[in-house]
Design a protein around this motif. Structure first.
Motif, PDB file in Angstrom:
ATOM      1  N   GLU A  80       0.815  -1.217   0.000  1.00 40.02           N
ATOM      2  CA  GLU A  80       0.000   0.000   0.000  1.00 40.02           C
ATOM      3  C   GLU A  80       0.846   1.262   0.000  1.00 40.02           C
ATOM      4  N   ALA A  81       0.405   2.243  -0.752  1.00 36.65           N
ATOM      5  CA  ALA A  81       1.009   3.570  -0.710  1.00 36.65           C
ATOM      6  C   ALA A  81      -0.087   4.597  -0.970  1.00 36.65           C
ATOM      7  N   ALA A  82      -0.028   5.689  -0.231  1.00 34.02           N
ATOM      8  CA  ALA A  82      -0.969   6.785  -0.483  1.00 34.02           C
ATOM      9  C   ALA A  82      -0.738   7.281  -1.905  1.00 34.02           C
ATOM     10  N   GLY A  83      -1.820   7.497  -2.625  1.00 31.82           N
ATOM     11  CA  GLY A  83      -1.741   7.960  -4.001  1.00 31.82           C
ATOM     12  C   GLY A  83      -1.877   6.842  -5.025  1.00 31.82           C
ATOM     13  N   ASP A  84      -1.873   5.589  -4.571  1.00 31.94           N
ATOM     14  CA  ASP A  84      -2.077   4.474  -5.503  1.00 31.94           C
ATOM     15  C   ASP A  84      -3.453   4.557  -6.134  1.00 31.94           C
ATOM     16  N   LEU A  85      -3.517   4.207  -7.417  1.00 32.80           N
ATOM     17  CA  LEU A  85      -4.798   4.020  -8.078  1.00 32.80           C
ATOM     18  C   LEU A  85      -5.216   2.576  -7.823  1.00 32.80           C
ATOM     19  N   LEU A  86      -6.419   2.376  -7.340  1.00 31.12           N
ATOM     20  CA  LEU A  86      -6.937   1.052  -7.020  1.00 31.12           C
ATOM     21  C   LEU A  86      -7.964   0.651  -8.070  1.00 31.12           C
ATOM     22  N   LEU A  87      -7.835  -0.580  -8.576  1.00 33.38           N
ATOM     23  CA  LEU A  87      -8.808  -1.139  -9.505  1.00 33.38           C
ATOM     24  C   LEU A  87      -9.562  -2.240  -8.784  1.00 33.38           C
ATOM     25  N   PHE A  88     -10.894  -2.145  -8.793  1.00 34.72           N
ATOM     26  CA  PHE A  88     -11.759  -3.071  -8.062  1.00 34.72           C
ATOM     27  C   PHE A  88     -12.587  -3.928  -9.016  1.00 34.72           C
ATOM     28  N   ARG A  89     -12.787  -5.182  -8.641  1.00 36.33           N
ATOM     29  CA  ARG A  89     -13.762  -6.063  -9.288  1.00 36.33           C
ATOM     30  C   ARG A  89     -14.938  -6.116  -8.317  1.00 36.33           C
ATOM     31  N   MET A  90     -16.053  -5.558  -8.714  1.00 38.38           N
ATOM     32  CA  MET A  90     -17.173  -5.403  -7.793  1.00 38.38           C
ATOM     33  C   MET A  90     -17.963  -6.688  -7.560  1.00 38.38           C
ATOM     34  N   ARG A  91     -17.943  -7.603  -8.534  1.00 37.36           N
ATOM     35  CA  ARG A  91     -18.647  -8.880  -8.378  1.00 37.36           C
ATOM     36  C   ARG A  91     -17.767  -9.994  -8.904  1.00 37.36           C
ATOM     37  N   GLU A  92     -17.810 -11.128  -8.259  1.00 39.14           N
ATOM     38  CA  GLU A  92     -17.083 -12.315  -8.719  1.00 39.14           C
ATOM     39  C   GLU A  92     -17.491 -12.632 -10.155  1.00 39.14           C
ATOM     40  N   GLY A  93     -16.512 -12.832 -11.011  1.00 39.05           N
ATOM     41  CA  GLY A  93     -16.779 -13.168 -12.397  1.00 39.05           C
ATOM     42  C   GLY A  93     -17.027 -11.983 -13.313  1.00 39.05           C
ATOM     43  N   ALA A  94     -17.164 -10.797 -12.753  1.00 39.05           N
ATOM     44  CA  ALA A  94     -17.380  -9.594 -13.560  1.00 39.05           C
ATOM     45  C   ALA A  94     -16.027  -8.976 -13.920  1.00 39.05           C
ATOM     46  N   VAL A  95     -16.030  -8.072 -14.892  1.00 38.64           N
ATOM     47  CA  VAL A  95     -14.798  -7.363 -15.220  1.00 38.64           C
ATOM     48  C   VAL A  95     -14.490  -6.344 -14.116  1.00 38.64           C
ATOM     49  N   ALA A  96     -13.231  -6.024 -13.977  1.00 38.65           N
ATOM     50  CA  ALA A  96     -12.809  -5.007 -13.000  1.00 38.65           C
ATOM     51  C   ALA A  96     -13.050  -3.642 -13.624  1.00 38.65           C
ATOM     52  N   LYS A  97     -13.874  -2.819 -12.955  1.00 44.14           N
ATOM     53  CA  LYS A  97     -14.176  -1.526 -13.578  1.00 44.14           C
ATOM     54  C   LYS A  97     -14.556  -0.421 -12.584  1.00 44.14           C
ATOM     55  N   HIS A  98     -14.163  -0.561 -11.335  1.00 41.22           N
ATOM     56  CA  HIS A  98     -14.337   0.552 -10.409  1.00 41.22           C
ATOM     57  C   HIS A  98     -12.948   1.017  -9.992  1.00 41.22           C
ATOM     58  N   THR A 123     -13.857   7.103   1.449  1.00 42.90           N
ATOM     59  CA  THR A 123     -14.476   5.950   2.087  1.00 42.90           C
ATOM     60  C   THR A 123     -13.416   5.124   2.805  1.00 42.90           C
ATOM     61  N   SER A 124     -13.785   4.527   3.921  1.00 36.61           N
ATOM     62  CA  SER A 124     -12.887   3.616   4.624  1.00 36.61           C
ATOM     63  C   SER A 124     -12.556   2.436   3.704  1.00 36.61           C
ATOM     64  N   LEU A 125     -11.295   2.069   3.658  1.00 38.17           N
ATOM     65  CA  LEU A 125     -10.883   0.906   2.863  1.00 38.17           C
ATOM     66  C   LEU A 125     -11.035  -0.331   3.746  1.00 38.17           C
ATOM     67  N   SER A 126     -12.295  -0.674   3.982  1.00 43.31           N
ATOM     68  CA  SER A 126     -12.668  -1.779   4.866  1.00 43.31           C
ATOM     69  C   SER A 126     -12.401  -3.123   4.181  1.00 43.31           C
ATOM     70  N   ALA A 127     -12.539  -4.196   4.941  1.00 43.65           N
ATOM     71  CA  ALA A 127     -12.293  -5.545   4.415  1.00 43.65           C
ATOM     72  C   ALA A 127     -13.114  -5.851   3.156  1.00 43.65           C
ATOM     73  N   PRO A 128     -14.410  -5.510   3.104  1.00 46.48           N
ATOM     74  CA  PRO A 128     -15.155  -5.788   1.872  1.00 46.48           C
ATOM     75  C   PRO A 128     -14.585  -5.059   0.646  1.00 46.48           C
ATOM     76  N   TRP A 129     -14.117  -3.851   0.822  1.00 41.39           N
ATOM     77  CA  TRP A 129     -13.496  -3.129  -0.288  1.00 41.39           C
ATOM     78  C   TRP A 129     -12.144  -3.751  -0.622  1.00 41.39           C
ATOM     79  N   ARG A 130     -11.339  -4.049   0.382  1.00 42.26           N
ATOM     80  CA  ARG A 130     -10.008  -4.634   0.148  1.00 42.26           C
ATOM     81  C   ARG A 130     -10.096  -5.928  -0.655  1.00 42.26           C
ATOM     82  N   ARG A 131     -11.092  -6.755  -0.365  1.00 39.36           N
ATOM     83  CA  ARG A 131     -11.250  -8.029  -1.081  1.00 39.36           C
ATOM     84  C   ARG A 131     -11.492  -7.825  -2.568  1.00 39.36           C
ATOM     85  N   ARG A 132     -11.985  -6.682  -2.936  1.00 39.70           N
ATOM     86  CA  ARG A 132     -12.316  -6.414  -4.338  1.00 39.70           C
ATOM     87  C   ARG A 132     -11.151  -5.820  -5.146  1.00 39.70           C
ATOM     88  N   ILE A 133     -10.067  -5.416  -4.490  1.00 41.75           N
ATOM     89  CA  ILE A 133      -8.928  -4.831  -5.206  1.00 41.75           C
ATOM     90  C   ILE A 133      -8.236  -5.920  -6.023  1.00 41.75           C
TER      91      ILE A 133
END
Length: 143
Positions: A80-98, A123-133
């Motif tokens: 982790e580093a402040a300023g990183d761009l994070l790419l999230f997959r919002m649903r299992e099997g979906a493309v990463a686009k958040h 937003t807090s980078l909580s466990a549910p968000w972290r799992r999607r990175i």
């Protein structure tokens, strides 16, 4: 605070508007990143084609991931580093686009992103968000 985080926080309160990228006027998650890029580098590295809310999903094509990899520096997913761009997959099997920008690291980790119905917020980078990175990138001079 990094220049990227400072720029991202300057967008907080911008309304969510699909395909927009104007601070204070409207942005979606990609528009937020485009606007930050312009603030840091002057112009965008390429044109972004029009996209629908479900773009790329039918074919499962990771177009956003490929585009980021071509224009930004890939980082270790777990470093982790402040300023990183994070790419999230919002649903299992979906493309990463958040997308979001990591603002704080450690136990109070947070990220800035544009979220439908809420606008640009931190937003807090909580466990549910972290799992999607699925990827991390650093802003660079690639174009």
């Amino acid at each position: 605070m990094t220049l990227v985080v400072k720029a991202a926080r300057g967008w907080i309160g911008t309304p969510y508007v699909h395909q927009a990228s104007l601070r204070g006027v409207g942005a979606d998650c990609l528009g937020l990143i485009r606007g930050i890029w312009r603030e840091l580098h002057g112009c965008e590295p390429g044109a972004v084609p029009a996209y629908s809310a479900d773009w790329s999903e039918a074919g499962g094509e990771e177009r956003l991931w490929r585009g980021l990899a071509a224009r930004m520096d890939a980082r270790d997913l777990h470093g982790e580093a402040a300023g990183d761009l994070l790419l999230f997959r919002m649903r299992e099997g979906a493309v990463a686009k958040h997308l979001g920008i990591q603002a704080r690291i450690g136990p109070e980790a947070s990220f800035v992103h544009a979220y439908s119905g809420r606008g640009v917020l931190e937003t807090s980078l909580s466990a549910p968000w972290r799992r999607r990175i699925v990827a991390r990138f650093a802003f660079s001079d690639k174009g």
